[in-house]
Motif scaffolding. Structure first.
Motif, short mmCIF file in Angstrom:
data_model
loop_
_atom_site.label_atom_id
_atom_site.label_comp_id
_atom_site.label_asym_id
_atom_site.label_seq_id
_atom_site.Cartn_x
_atom_site.Cartn_y
_atom_site.Cartn_z
N SER A 90 0.92 -1.36 -0.06
CA SER A 90 0.04 0.02 0.05
C SER A 90 0.81 1.26 -0.08
CB SER A 90 -0.90 0.20 1.16
OG SER A 90 -1.78 -1.23 1.05
N TYR A 110 -5.93 5.10 1.52
CA TYR A 110 -6.84 4.48 2.06
C TYR A 110 -6.50 2.71 2.26
CZ TYR A 110 -9.85 8.12 0.67
OH TYR A 110 -10.40 9.63 0.74
N SER A 111 -5.67 2.24 1.49
CA SER A 111 -5.15 0.70 1.68
C SER A 111 -4.18 0.82 2.86
CB SER A 111 -4.45 0.41 0.30
OG SER A 111 -4.13 -1.12 0.83
N CYS A 114 -6.26 1.03 5.95
CA CYS A 114 -6.90 -0.31 6.34
C CYS A 114 -5.87 -1.09 6.88
CB CYS A 114 -7.46 -0.93 5.14
SG CYS A 114 -8.82 -0.22 4.47
N PHE A 118 -6.31 -2.76 10.75
CA PHE A 118 -5.94 -3.92 11.06
C PHE A 118 -4.98 -4.28 11.98
CE2 PHE A 118 -4.06 -8.09 9.96
CZ PHE A 118 -5.25 -8.82 10.35
#
Length: 141
Positions: A90, A110-111, A114, A118
Motif C-alpha cells: 500500500s 486508504y489501503s 486499512c 487491521f
C-alpha cells in the motif's frame, strides 16, 4: 537459536526498512533529475510530490513498526506479517501514485489506513486477551 523467534515479523520489518530506503533513493534520483541540491526541499511539482510522499512514509513508519510487533507478539505472527506486507504494498501504491499526481495517492492512502487499522485492532485484541489472562485469570478464547 530458538525456533520460537518472531522470524516473520523480523523479515517484514527488514523488508519495510529496505522499501523505505528505496523510497529515499528515489527522492535522490528526483533531486538529480531536477538539479535540486540538499537541503532545498522545493522545486518542480514532481520533485515536491516525491519528497512529500517519502516524508509521509517516514512519518508513519514508527506507528507501523509498533502495531506490527505488538500485533505479532500478542495476537498472531502470521496475521501481523500479512498485515505488514499489505502495508508495504500500500505504501508503494501511495508513493507511486503521489509522484504522478496528488489525487492518485488516495487508493494507496486508504489501503495504508486499512492495514494500520487491521494491525491496531489485532494488537489491541491481543493485549486485552493477554491482560485478562495474566491479571484477571480469565480466558476469553
Amino acid at each position: 537459536m530458538s525456533s520460537d523467534l518472531p522470524v516473520l515479523l523480523a523479515a517484514v520489518s527488514l523488508l519495510s526498512a529496505l522499501h523505505l530506503a528505496f523510497q529515499a533513493r528515489r527522492v535522490g534520483w528526483s533531486r538529480m533529475k531536477h538539479k535540486i541540491m540538499p537541503p532545498t526541499v522545493t522545486g518542480p511539482p514532481e520533485f515536491e510530490r516525491t519528497f512529500r510522499a517519502h516524508q509521509n512514509s517516514v512519518e508513519m513508519y514508527s506507528i507501523f513498526l509498533v502495531v506490527l510487533w505488538i500485533s505479532g507478539i500478542f495476537c498472531n505472527e502470521v496475521l501481523a506479517s500479512l498485515g505488514g506486507l499489505l502495508y508495504i504494498v500500500s505504501r508503494e501504491m501511495y508513493f507511486t501514485g503521489y509522484i504522478c499526481e496528488s489525487k492518485k495517492r488516495l487508493p494507496g492512502f486508504y489501503s495504508v489506513l486499512c492495514a494500520l487499522l487491521f494491525l491496531t485492532v489485532t494488537a489491541t485484541i491481543g493485549i486485552i486477551h493477554s491482560f485478562m489472562n495474566k491479571y484477571l485469570n480469565t480466558r476469553l478464547l
